[in-house]
Design a protein around this motif. Structure first.
Motif, short mmCIF file in Angstrom:
data_model
loop_
_atom_site.label_atom_id
_atom_site.label_comp_id
_atom_site.label_asym_id
_atom_site.label_seq_id
_atom_site.Cartn_x
_atom_site.Cartn_y
_atom_site.Cartn_z
N ALA A 15 23.02 26.53 -2.41
CA ALA A 15 23.49 26.76 -3.77
C ALA A 15 23.38 28.23 -4.14
CB ALA A 15 22.68 25.91 -4.75
N GLU A 16 22.28 28.85 -3.78
CA GLU A 16 22.11 30.28 -4.03
C GLU A 16 23.17 31.08 -3.29
OE1 GLU A 16 18.70 33.76 -3.80
OE2 GLU A 16 18.27 31.79 -2.95
N GLU A 17 23.42 30.72 -2.04
CA GLU A 17 24.45 31.40 -1.26
C GLU A 17 25.82 31.25 -1.92
OE1 GLU A 17 26.86 31.14 2.95
OE2 GLU A 17 25.24 29.72 2.58
N TRP A 18 26.13 30.05 -2.37
CA TRP A 18 27.43 29.77 -2.98
C TRP A 18 27.65 30.64 -4.22
CZ3 TRP A 18 29.58 27.95 -7.49
CH2 TRP A 18 30.90 27.49 -7.41
N VAL A 19 26.64 30.70 -5.07
CA VAL A 19 26.74 31.49 -6.31
C VAL A 19 26.86 32.98 -5.98
CG1 VAL A 19 25.52 32.20 -8.41
CG2 VAL A 19 25.53 29.80 -7.72
N CYS A 20 26.02 33.47 -5.09
CA CYS A 20 26.05 34.89 -4.75
C CYS A 20 27.36 35.28 -4.07
CB CYS A 20 24.86 35.26 -3.87
SG CYS A 20 23.29 35.20 -4.77
N ARG A 21 27.88 34.41 -3.21
CA ARG A 21 29.16 34.68 -2.56
C ARG A 21 30.28 34.80 -3.59
NH1 ARG A 21 30.22 30.63 1.51
NH2 ARG A 21 29.26 32.09 2.94
N LEU A 22 30.24 33.93 -4.59
CA LEU A 22 31.25 33.92 -5.63
C LEU A 22 31.21 35.18 -6.49
CD1 LEU A 22 33.43 32.13 -7.04
CD2 LEU A 22 31.57 31.35 -8.53
N LEU A 23 30.01 35.69 -6.76
CA LEU A 23 29.86 36.76 -7.73
C LEU A 23 29.67 38.16 -7.14
CD1 LEU A 23 27.48 34.93 -10.21
CD2 LEU A 23 29.92 35.34 -10.49
N LYS A 24 29.27 38.28 -5.88
CA LYS A 24 28.84 39.58 -5.37
C LYS A 24 29.94 40.64 -5.37
CE LYS A 24 29.48 38.55 -0.51
NZ LYS A 24 28.95 38.73 0.80
#
Length: 119
Positions: free
Chosen positions: A47-56
């Motif tokens: 979940a953390e990876e998904w959010v960071c990938r989306l926003l980075k």
């Protein structure tokens, strides 16, 4: 937002998201090897990876208000498309909790300087 003492630093926010993205990918390896009992930890890191990938690399990180608005939209989103999760409901719960954490950090404009792997 609040009247923060320090100005919004978009490059620091993007660096923080990039580092958290890398750390979350590493954090998925150990629970994956543990098997059944590591499912929750795996979904949390995913979940953390998904959010960071989306926003980075998103343009919304350039402005604090725009970033906060994007985070609110993510919290309100119905589902979060991802594959390979152990439990979709648990994954979505972890995504929402991670986005809420980011929203609090954004509102306070604090915590993005902590770029260590373990937080």
């Amino acid at each position: 937002m609040t009247d923060s003492l320090k100005p919004w630093d978009a490059s620091l926010v993007r660096l923080w998201l990039e580092r958290r993205f890398t750390a979350s990918r590493l954090d998925q390896a150990a629970p994956d090897r543990r098997g059944y009992e590591g499912r929750d930890d795996f979904d949390k890191a995913a979940a953390e990876e998904w959010v960071c990938r989306l926003l980075k690399n998103a343009d919304c990180t350039n402005d604090q208000m725009t970033f906060a608005t994007r985070l609110k939209a993510l919290i309100a989103q119905e589902d979060y498309p991802a594959t390979g999760m152990n439990d979709d409901a648990r994954f979505e719960r972890h995504v929402r909790s991670y986005v809420r954490k980011l929203a609090k950090m954004t509102k306070a404009n604090d915590g993005f300087g902590n770029t260590f792997r373990h937080q």
